[in-house]
Design a protein around this motif. Sequence first.
Motif, PDB file in Angstrom:
ATOM      1  N   PHE A  28      15.290 -14.078 -20.695  1.00 63.68           N
ATOM      2  CA  PHE A  28      14.231 -13.898 -19.307  1.00 63.68           C
ATOM      3  C   PHE A  28      13.749 -15.081 -19.002  1.00 63.68           C
ATOM      4  CE2 PHE A  28      14.192  -9.669 -21.110  1.00 63.68           C
ATOM      5  CZ  PHE A  28      14.431  -8.892 -19.729  1.00 63.68           C
ATOM      6  N   GLY A  29      14.610 -16.232 -19.580  1.00 65.81           N
ATOM      7  CA  GLY A  29      14.267 -17.746 -19.076  1.00 65.81           C
ATOM      8  C   GLY A  29      13.358 -18.354 -19.837  1.00 65.81           C
ATOM      9  N   PHE A  30      12.125 -17.621 -19.854  1.00 65.30           N
ATOM     10  CA  PHE A  30      11.114 -18.389 -20.658  1.00 65.30           C
ATOM     11  C   PHE A  30      10.907 -17.831 -22.133  1.00 65.30           C
ATOM     12  CE2 PHE A  30       8.040 -14.580 -20.779  1.00 65.30           C
ATOM     13  CZ  PHE A  30       8.623 -14.300 -19.627  1.00 65.30           C
ATOM     14  N   GLY A  31      11.326 -16.717 -22.653  1.00 63.88           N
ATOM     15  CA  GLY A  31      11.014 -16.284 -23.868  1.00 63.88           C
ATOM     16  C   GLY A  31      11.979 -17.106 -24.806  1.00 63.88           C
ATOM     17  N   THR A  32      13.328 -17.181 -24.752  1.00 63.29           N
ATOM     18  CA  THR A  32      14.075 -17.802 -25.409  1.00 63.29           C
ATOM     19  C   THR A  32      14.127 -19.444 -25.387  1.00 63.29           C
ATOM     20  OG1 THR A  32      15.466 -15.775 -25.662  1.00 63.29           O
ATOM     21  CG2 THR A  32      16.429 -17.861 -26.521  1.00 63.29           C
ATOM     22  N   SER A  33      14.098 -19.671 -24.238  1.00 61.17           N
ATOM     23  CA  SER A  33      14.146 -21.305 -23.959  1.00 61.17           C
ATOM     24  C   SER A  33      13.246 -21.986 -24.350  1.00 61.17           C
ATOM     25  CB  SER A  33      14.218 -21.514 -22.379  1.00 61.17           C
ATOM     26  OG  SER A  33      15.479 -20.711 -21.821  1.00 61.17           O
ATOM     27  N   PHE A  34      11.689 -21.341 -24.132  1.00 59.24           N
ATOM     28  CA  PHE A  34      10.608 -22.023 -24.548  1.00 59.24           C
ATOM     29  C   PHE A  34      10.536 -22.168 -26.092  1.00 59.24           C
ATOM     30  CE2 PHE A  34       6.670 -23.584 -24.284  1.00 59.24           C
ATOM     31  CZ  PHE A  34       5.906 -23.149 -24.980  1.00 59.24           C
ATOM     32  N   GLY A  35      11.054 -21.038 -26.916  1.00 58.42           N
ATOM     33  CA  GLY A  35      10.935 -21.120 -28.356  1.00 58.42           C
ATOM     34  C   GLY A  35      11.682 -22.191 -28.874  1.00 58.42           C
ATOM     35  N   THR A  36      13.314 -21.703 -28.629  1.00 55.43           N
ATOM     36  CA  THR A  36      14.036 -22.656 -29.221  1.00 55.43           C
ATOM     37  C   THR A  36      14.222 -24.040 -28.760  1.00 55.43           C
ATOM     38  OG1 THR A  36      15.736 -21.787 -27.500  1.00 55.43           O
ATOM     39  CG2 THR A  36      15.602 -20.782 -29.762  1.00 55.43           C
ATOM     40  N   GLY A  37      14.028 -24.233 -27.527  1.00 56.49           N
ATOM     41  CA  GLY A  37      13.958 -25.499 -26.795  1.00 56.49           C
ATOM     42  C   GLY A  37      12.887 -26.408 -27.329  1.00 56.49           C
ATOM     43  N   THR A  38      11.635 -25.719 -27.652  1.00 58.16           N
ATOM     44  CA  THR A  38      10.842 -26.564 -28.446  1.00 58.16           C
ATOM     45  C   THR A  38      10.826 -26.967 -29.735  1.00 58.16           C
ATOM     46  OG1 THR A  38       9.044 -25.452 -26.658  1.00 58.16           O
ATOM     47  CG2 THR A  38       8.131 -26.826 -28.824  1.00 58.16           C
ATOM     48  N   GLN A 268       5.834 -18.543 -11.873  1.00 59.91           N
ATOM     49  CA  GLN A 268       6.474 -18.911 -10.479  1.00 59.91           C
ATOM     50  C   GLN A 268       7.848 -18.194 -10.521  1.00 59.91           C
ATOM     51  OE1 GLN A 268       6.236 -22.927  -9.178  1.00 59.91           O
ATOM     52  NE2 GLN A 268       4.148 -22.657  -8.452  1.00 59.91           N
ATOM     53  N   ASN A 269       8.560 -18.453 -11.642  1.00 58.83           N
ATOM     54  CA  ASN A 269      10.091 -18.083 -11.832  1.00 58.83           C
ATOM     55  C   ASN A 269      10.025 -16.737 -12.500  1.00 58.83           C
ATOM     56  OD1 ASN A 269      10.860 -20.486 -10.730  1.00 58.83           O
ATOM     57  ND2 ASN A 269      10.585 -21.637 -12.738  1.00 58.83           N
ATOM     58  N   PRO A 270      10.432 -15.522 -11.825  1.00 63.55           N
ATOM     59  CA  PRO A 270      10.682 -14.388 -12.383  1.00 63.55           C
ATOM     60  C   PRO A 270      11.584 -14.457 -13.646  1.00 63.55           C
ATOM     61  CG  PRO A 270      10.756 -14.058 -10.020  1.00 63.55           C
ATOM     62  CD  PRO A 270      10.630 -15.455 -10.210  1.00 63.55           C
ATOM     63  N   PRO A 271      11.387 -13.642 -14.600  1.00 61.22           N
ATOM     64  CA  PRO A 271      12.455 -13.605 -15.599  1.00 61.22           C
ATOM     65  C   PRO A 271      13.666 -13.060 -15.034  1.00 61.22           C
ATOM     66  CG  PRO A 271      10.215 -12.884 -16.613  1.00 61.22           C
ATOM     67  CD  PRO A 271      10.260 -12.977 -14.869  1.00 61.22           C
ATOM     68  N   ALA A 272      14.843 -13.203 -15.947  1.00 68.27           N
ATOM     69  CA  ALA A 272      16.256 -12.870 -15.442  1.00 68.27           C
ATOM     70  C   ALA A 272      16.343 -11.301 -15.397  1.00 68.27           C
ATOM     71  CB  ALA A 272      17.282 -13.462 -16.406  1.00 68.27           C
ATOM     72  N   GLY A 273      16.566 -10.758 -14.514  1.00 64.73           N
ATOM     73  CA  GLY A 273      16.733  -9.115 -14.246  1.00 64.73           C
ATOM     74  C   GLY A 273      15.550  -8.560 -14.034  1.00 64.73           C
ATOM     75  N   VAL A 274      14.622  -9.229 -13.559  1.00 62.25           N
ATOM     76  CA  VAL A 274      13.301  -8.465 -13.068  1.00 62.25           C
ATOM     77  C   VAL A 274      13.232  -8.900 -11.652  1.00 62.25           C
ATOM     78  CG1 VAL A 274      10.762  -8.721 -13.096  1.00 62.25           C
ATOM     79  CG2 VAL A 274      12.043  -8.940 -15.285  1.00 62.25           C
ATOM     80  N   ASP A 275      12.743  -8.070 -11.099  1.00 61.52           N
ATOM     81  CA  ASP A 275      12.787  -7.837  -9.478  1.00 61.52           C
ATOM     82  C   ASP A 275      11.515  -8.815  -9.053  1.00 61.52           C
ATOM     83  OD1 ASP A 275      12.582  -7.772  -6.666  1.00 61.52           O
ATOM     84  OD2 ASP A 275      12.974  -5.405  -6.683  1.00 61.52           O
TER      85      ASP A 275
END
Length: 477
Positions: A28-38, A268-275
């Motif tokens: 969903f864009g922010f869940g995985t990217s935020f945790g692993t990216g940080t 501002q950015n909807p997660p992947a797969g969410v309308d």
Amino acid sequence: MAFNFSATAGAGAANPTGLFGGTQNKGFGFGTSFGTGTGTGLGSGLGTGLAFGGFGTQQQQQQQQQTTLGTGLFNQPAQAPAQSNQLINTASALSAPTLLGDERDAILAKWNQLQAFWGTGKGYFNNNIAPVEFTQENPFCRFKAVGYSLMPNNKDEDGLVVLVFNRKEADIRSQQQQLVESLHKILGGNQTLTVNVEGVKTMPDDQTEVIIYIVERSPNGTSRRVPATTLYAHFEQANIKSSLQQLGVSLSMARTELSPAQVKQLLQNPPAGVDPIIWEQAKVDNPDPDKLIPVPMVGFKELLRRLKVQDQMTKQHQTRLDIISEDISELQKNQTTTMAKIAQYKRKLMALSHRTLQVLIKQEIQRKSGYAIQADEEQLRVQLDTIQCELNAPTQFKGRLNELMSQIRMQNHFGAVRAEERYYIDADLLREIKQHLKQQQEGLSHLISIIKDDLEDIKLIEHGLNESIPIRGGVFS
């Protein structure tokens, strides 16, 4: 038409694990990217600092964090062509597959649509192109909704890091000291570092959440907490992470609040797969935008996880309420005991005051023995005699007190008698008695009216008889 778990159920389970930990809500864009990216970006910034006994590279670390967040979370231009091709292939698999070249392609399109709605399977649409992998993150999946998670409000300076153990809370609490010592060894056994446990909380599936922070003492005697991002980056190093896994740690995360810019970017950015329309409506329906942030719930596993978290939190609240109830009961017992002791001490004080007064009287009598009565003492004696006479007068205070006492005794006697003779009448029976008495009253009223009419008739007859008697007398004479 979307599968709706109920967004309000997500709001009740205010658990930021799925949003900020990097293990839930993948894709969903922010869940995985935020945790692993940080973790990846900050890990290299701390490796040398901790190895030499210091957590001191905060400025460099923050720069790396901002760089990592910028490339891993918010800016994804390199993935745009791949996503575009994926979307085109998905649309082809759902609407116009050309795999067989006959009417069976229409049946295949419906089958692909069913798989896309369910969020699993592969969609074949062309012999020369690989099939589309349908996951629950695809835009056509119906088993998704939006809930709300509580945003952490801890500062980075607080140094709070969450470690999730695959062990029960009882085991963690019984071996807490050994756990602290093991974490201290993982940190290098530096004597200037102290591991502290902030809290232990039970989680579903026999897991336990342990919140820790590290205090670093400097040679000049001052101490400070190691920042949460610094400690988390150290835990994300490969060798340290393997050591934590041997202790039973399945997840580690820094409990720090998001900056306003990060929150704005996430919203501002909807997660992947969410309308986007559903995402905007979720932001509007947010019951507390300052504390809660919308998060997607995709699939039954995520729904089950949030329900377990909510159930666990409800049990913790109930346990806390039971403890408070027991404390209140104990306080009430202590209050009753204290009030009884206070009344006892008051009676004892009154008795001691009377004894003290008697001692003073005897001492004064002995001191004045052999002396004549003085003028002020004579005045006091006269006043006392006057008061005594007023009290003993039949119509004065003593007589009134005796009268009141007799009335009280009579009231107590009559009250006891009335209490023994007290009875109760059923409401329905009382209603029937009232109705019967009302009918009797109406009958008596009707009977009285008949009697009155008969009396009037009798009076008329009597009057007529009185008038006819003189006329008859005149005729006979």
